[in-house]
Design an enzyme around this catalytic site. Structure first.
Site, PDB file in Angstrom:
ATOM      1  N   CYS A 153       0.855  -1.189   0.000  1.00  0.00           N
ATOM      2  CA  CYS A 153       0.000   0.000   0.000  1.00  0.00           C
ATOM      3  C   CYS A 153       0.886   1.233   0.000  1.00  0.00           C
ATOM      4  O   CYS A 153       1.536   1.546   1.001  1.00  0.00           O
ATOM      5  CB  CYS A 153      -0.918   0.012   1.211  1.00  0.00           C
ATOM      6  SG  CYS A 153      -1.975   1.465   1.214  1.00  0.00           S
ATOM      7  N   GLY A 176      -0.862   4.518  -4.433  1.00  0.00           N
ATOM      8  CA  GLY A 176       0.592   4.433  -4.532  1.00  0.00           C
ATOM      9  C   GLY A 176       1.085   3.194  -5.246  1.00  0.00           C
ATOM     10  O   GLY A 176       1.928   3.275  -6.157  1.00  0.00           O
TER      11      GLY A 176
END
EC number: 4.2.1.77
Length: 354
Positions: free
Chosen positions: A104, A274
């Site tokens: 993440c 991301g």
């Protein structure tokens, strides 16, 4: 004049009542709930083993913090654990509405700040402008570089990814309601399917979120049913995390390209995602649309927030040609909380509404 009511630290409760203490942050609008205290020890010799242990034995902690009434359908979380890697400052397990992620990026950007501010890394010498934080994610070790001043985080964070690669391009997938759809699949610590929203009859910037979610979810289900995901290092990483719908602007330009990520159980990322930026950079580099160290801006269609990314060097992942990607963004603190779990609460482990 502000009103104030003197309150005890927590509402009255039995001494044995579980208390979960957290710090809340967000990166580009995407929340991150970091568990400070209250999670039992997560056993296992490796981080991936700890991930399996938490899924099998401590999933009630995830549900209590991610689900209503303490969380919500799109809440995201992090449990910090020791890492077996000697260079890691911390290990992390990522939590979402369906389970546990392998990577993440928005969380790494937030955890970089958090690790520096909460003393999880050695104090930086006077005059240091950027602190290094090594974070062991389930996909591997990533390095965050945290802008700092007088030992405290200050401004944006950037990080270098694990090797990112392309699994498939121009894959023809039969998506119910949409017919044959061209899909690319790339890995940025997690696997994503990439589809131009226009191919699904949607405008990424003006379509209703519900319509984007439905279309992306249909793609995810179709890909899972028709294509096997493989990872060269671990079967624990071999799963499709979600689908990212894009504006199709993959050729290099200084203008932002817009996307939205729908992952896990129809969870909508408020940030540009991301790990999705990592995978999308790998895809663009693979197609010859991007050179090393060409920076691209990625904009969330949900909030308008922006991350930047660039491929900084070539690498390998098994037999796959890969790249290391640098992602930059800014995280902010939003608060702290202490949650209690009363035994007689029939909804103590949480619930979700669709």
């Amino acid at each position: 004049m502000e009103s104030a009511l003197a309150l005890p630290r927590l509402p009255p409760h039995d001494p044995g009542t579980p208390v979960l203490s957290v710090v809340d942050m967000h990166t580009g609008g995407e929340p991150l709930r970091i568990v400070l205290a209250g999670c039992p020890e997560v056993s296992g010799p490796t981080l991936l083993a700890k991930r399996r242990y938490m899924r099998q034995h401590l999933d009630h902690v995830r549900r209590r913090l991610m689900f209503e009434p303490r969380g919500h359908r799109d809440m995201y979380g992090a449990v910090l654990v020791p890492s077996e890697l000697p260079d890691a400052h911390l290990g992390v397990l990522f939590l979402h509405n369906e389970g546990y992620s392998s990577m993440c990026g928005h969380a790494v950007l937030a955890l970089g700040r958090f690790a520096l501010d909460f003393g999880l890394v050695p104090a930086t010498p006077a005059g240091t402008r950027e602190a290094r934080v090594n974070i062991h994610c389930p996909c591997g070790l990533v390095t965050a570089f945290v802008a700092c001043e007088d030992g405290r985080s200050h401004g944006p964070v950037r990080f270098h990814s694990v090797p990112a690669f392309v699994l498939a391009t121009d894959l023809m997938v039969d998506v119910p309601g949409h017919g044959k759809v061209v899909v690319d699949i790339a890995y940025g610590g997690a696997f994503y399917a990439f589809v131009t929203a226009e191919k699904l009859g949607l405008d990424i910037c003006s379509a209703k979120t519900r319509d984007l979610v439905d279309a992306a979810s249909a793609v995810t289900k179709a890909v899972k049913a028709q294509f096997k995901i493989n990872h060269p290092d671990s079967e624990d990483l071999a799963f499709l995390y979600g689908t990212i719908l894009t504006d199709g602007k993959d050729a290099y330009t200084k203008e932002p390209t817009t996307n939205i990520c729908v992952f896990a159980d129809e969870q909508v990322d408020r940030s540009p995602t991301g790990s999705g930026v990592i995978a999308r950079i790998a895809l663009q580099y693979h197609k010859g649309l991007l050179e090393l160290n060409q920076t691209r801006a990625f904009k969330s269609s949900a909030t308008g927030s922006v991350f930047t990314g660039k491929a900084v060097r070539e690498a390998k992942c098994g037999d796959f040609k890969a790249v290391i990607v640098e992602v930059s963004g800014q995280a902010h603190y939003t608060g702290t909380a202490s949650f209690i779990v009363e035994d007689d609460d029939p909804l103590r482990d949480g619930f979700l509404l669709k």
